[in-house]
Design an enzyme around this catalytic site. Structure first.
Site, PDB file in Angstrom:
ATOM      1  N   TYR A  33       4.034   0.980  -3.824  1.00 46.62           N
ATOM      2  CA  TYR A  33       3.672   1.547  -2.532  1.00 46.62           C
ATOM      3  C   TYR A  33       4.843   2.305  -1.929  1.00 46.62           C
ATOM      4  CZ  TYR A  33       6.230  -2.098   0.074  1.00 46.62           C
ATOM      5  OH  TYR A  33       7.207  -2.905   0.594  1.00 46.62           O
ATOM      6  N   ARG A  52      11.189   8.394  -4.887  1.00 48.53           N
ATOM      7  CA  ARG A  52      11.227   6.945  -5.143  1.00 48.53           C
ATOM      8  C   ARG A  52       9.900   6.478  -5.736  1.00 48.53           C
ATOM      9  NH1 ARG A  52      12.803   2.918  -0.370  1.00 48.53           N
ATOM     10  NH2 ARG A  52      10.732   3.540   0.371  1.00 48.53           N
ATOM     11  N   HIS A 102      -3.731  -9.566 -18.679  1.00 45.18           N
ATOM     12  CA  HIS A 102      -2.361  -9.196 -18.321  1.00 45.18           C
ATOM     13  C   HIS A 102      -1.918  -7.865 -18.938  1.00 45.18           C
ATOM     14  CE1 HIS A 102      -2.411 -13.233 -16.859  1.00 45.18           C
ATOM     15  NE2 HIS A 102      -1.156 -13.172 -16.436  1.00 45.18           N
ATOM     16  N   LYS A 149       9.571  -0.530  -5.901  1.00 46.29           N
ATOM     17  CA  LYS A 149       8.822  -0.839  -4.674  1.00 46.29           C
ATOM     18  C   LYS A 149       7.405  -1.282  -5.046  1.00 46.29           C
ATOM     19  CE  LYS A 149       8.392   0.923   0.076  1.00 46.29           C
ATOM     20  NZ  LYS A 149       8.959  -0.198   0.803  1.00 46.29           N
ATOM     21  N   GLU A 182      19.504  -8.156   0.804  1.00 45.53           N
ATOM     22  CA  GLU A 182      18.834  -7.236   1.734  1.00 45.53           C
ATOM     23  C   GLU A 182      17.895  -8.036   2.621  1.00 45.53           C
ATOM     24  OE1 GLU A 182      16.094  -4.540  -0.193  1.00 45.53           O
ATOM     25  OE2 GLU A 182      15.444  -6.071  -1.608  1.00 45.53           O
ATOM     26  N   LEU A 207      16.134  -3.035  -2.870  1.00 48.74           N
ATOM     27  CA  LEU A 207      15.354  -1.800  -2.865  1.00 48.74           C
ATOM     28  C   LEU A 207      16.242  -0.732  -2.228  1.00 48.74           C
ATOM     29  CD1 LEU A 207      12.521  -0.443  -3.294  1.00 48.74           C
ATOM     30  CD2 LEU A 207      12.280  -0.679  -0.832  1.00 48.74           C
TER      31      LEU A 207
HETATM   32  N1  PLP Z   1      14.210  -3.449   1.329  1.00 50.07           N
HETATM   33  C1  PLP Z   1      12.964  -3.942   1.324  1.00 50.07           C
HETATM   34  C2  PLP Z   1      12.681  -5.236   0.613  1.00 50.07           C
HETATM   35  C3  PLP Z   1      11.925  -3.257   1.987  1.00 50.07           C
HETATM   36  O1  PLP Z   1      10.673  -3.746   1.963  1.00 50.07           O
HETATM   37  C4  PLP Z   1      12.239  -2.055   2.666  1.00 50.07           C
HETATM   38  C5  PLP Z   1      11.185  -1.308   3.366  1.00 50.07           C
HETATM   39  O2  PLP Z   1      10.035  -1.666   3.379  1.00 50.07           O
HETATM   40  C6  PLP Z   1      13.554  -1.589   2.655  1.00 50.07           C
HETATM   41  C7  PLP Z   1      14.515  -2.306   1.967  1.00 50.07           C
HETATM   42  C8  PLP Z   1      13.923  -0.307   3.362  1.00 50.07           C
HETATM   43  O3  PLP Z   1      13.410   0.805   2.702  1.00 50.07           O
HETATM   44  P1  PLP Z   1      13.054   2.150   3.501  1.00 50.07           P
HETATM   45  O4  PLP Z   1      14.281   2.496   4.289  1.00 50.07           O
HETATM   46  O5  PLP Z   1      12.766   3.135   2.441  1.00 50.07           O
HETATM   47  O6  PLP Z   1      11.898   1.833   4.372  1.00 50.07           O
END
Ligand code: PLP
Length: 303
Positions: A33, A52, A102, A149, A182, A207
């Site tokens: 997503y 991305r 799977h 993602k 994060e 991410l």
């Molecule tokens: N890390 C995670 C786990 C996230 O779910 C998100 C955003 O949803 C981010 C970092 C930040 O990413 P972005 O700045 O592209 O929204």
């Protein structure tokens, strides 16, 4: 006005927008997503989000459900039909519908696409930013490819719920060595006593946020000192400022970590300044796309 979603070729009122129970996204979390900020009806940093997305799809060997340029049209149309001026557009692509199994389904199975959009209350978000948020730390129990993602977010869901239960707005994951990776839905930052901005380097442990990248570009442009490195929870608690970045929150000051005040216990000046400056660095142009900009764009893992 009823909200409208795009589902596999149709624009539908939300109550009629449904997916097949054999969709692999539903059965196996087999999908990816993106969430893109909308300001003044325009998609912000669309090219970065699409690059991305291309990477996420590539890492999971899911093919594009349509040409990127056609997807760009769908995103705009969902924003328009929902009359979103300021908000976010959500895009999900799964491996498609097939009997639960799977292994990948045959090549003939088409990926599924869902797009939704919603408005945000900018004034309410700015008020939250003026007060700052609390964060709670939690062990990072997620899989080792959180750089993709994917819609597999159960670890993030549990962390966010834990935060809610202790009155915090975000959870910071901590790896086995005690370093912050994060947030549950954001990237984590601190500002050291020397005024150096620190965020974890982009590898498989986080991410790589689009907002994070925009802020890094901004810091470079402004000549502000920053380091992409790991930091521990105690370093964060002793730091001058802390904040998170995400498309949902942009730059959001953090004023408490595990109940302990950060700096003065008020949002830091630098955090608030970066929040203010975000859109000066973000790409607000609406005509970014050409098939080559996706195919030939920098691989996100290169930087
Ligand atoms: N890390 C995670 C786990 C996230 O779910 C998100 C955003 O949803 C981010 C970092 C930040 O990413 P972005 O700045 O592209 O929204």
């Amino acid at each position: 006005m009823s909200r409208v979603a795009y589902v596999n070729g149709c624009y539908l009122p939300l109550r009629y927008a449904v997916v097949n129970i054999e969709d692999r996204g539903y059965q196996l979390s087999d999908g990816v997503y993106e969430v893109c900020v909308v300001r003044g009806g325009r998609l912000i940093d669309e090219a970065r989000h699409m690059r991305r997305l291309a990477r996420s799809l590539g890492e999971l060997s899911i093919r594009w459900p349509m040409e990127p340029s056609a997807l760009a049209v769908v995103l705009r149309e969902v924003v328009r039909r929902n009359r979103v001026r300021d908000g976010a557009v959500y895009l999900q692509i799964t491996r498609g519908v097939a009997p639960r199994n799977h292994q990948f389904p045959p090549e003939t199975v088409k990926p599924s696409v869902v797009v939704t959009a919603r408005s945000v209350d900018i004034a309410a978000a700015d008020k939250t930013a003026s007060e700052g948020i609390a964060v709670v730390t939690t062990p990072d129990i997620r899989w080792k490819r959180v750089d993709i993602k994917t819609v597999s977010l159960i670890g993030n869901v549990l962390a966010k719920q834990k935060a809610k239960e202790v009155g915090a707005a975000e959870a910071w994951f901590v790896d086995d060595e005690g370093y912050v990776t994060e947030g549950a839905s954001s990237n984590a930052w601190i500002v050291t006593a020397d005024g150096v901005l620190v965020t974890r380097g982009a590898n498989n442990a986080i991410l790589r946020g689009v907002t994070r990248d925009v802020i890094l570009d901004l810091l470079q442009k402004k000549g502000l000192r920053f380091e992409e490195r790991r930091f521990t929870v105690s370093e964060a608690i002793e730091s001058n400022e802390a904040f998170i970045t995400s498309a949902g929150n942009l730059v959001m000051p953090v004023v408490r970590i595990d109940g302990k005040a950060i700096g003065s216990g008020r949002p830091g000046a630098l955090s608030l300044e970066l929040r203010r400056l975000f859109f000066t660095q973000a790409d607000q142009s609406s005509l970014w796309w050409s098939p080559s900009s996706i195919a030939d764009g920098p691989n996100l893992s290169d930087k």
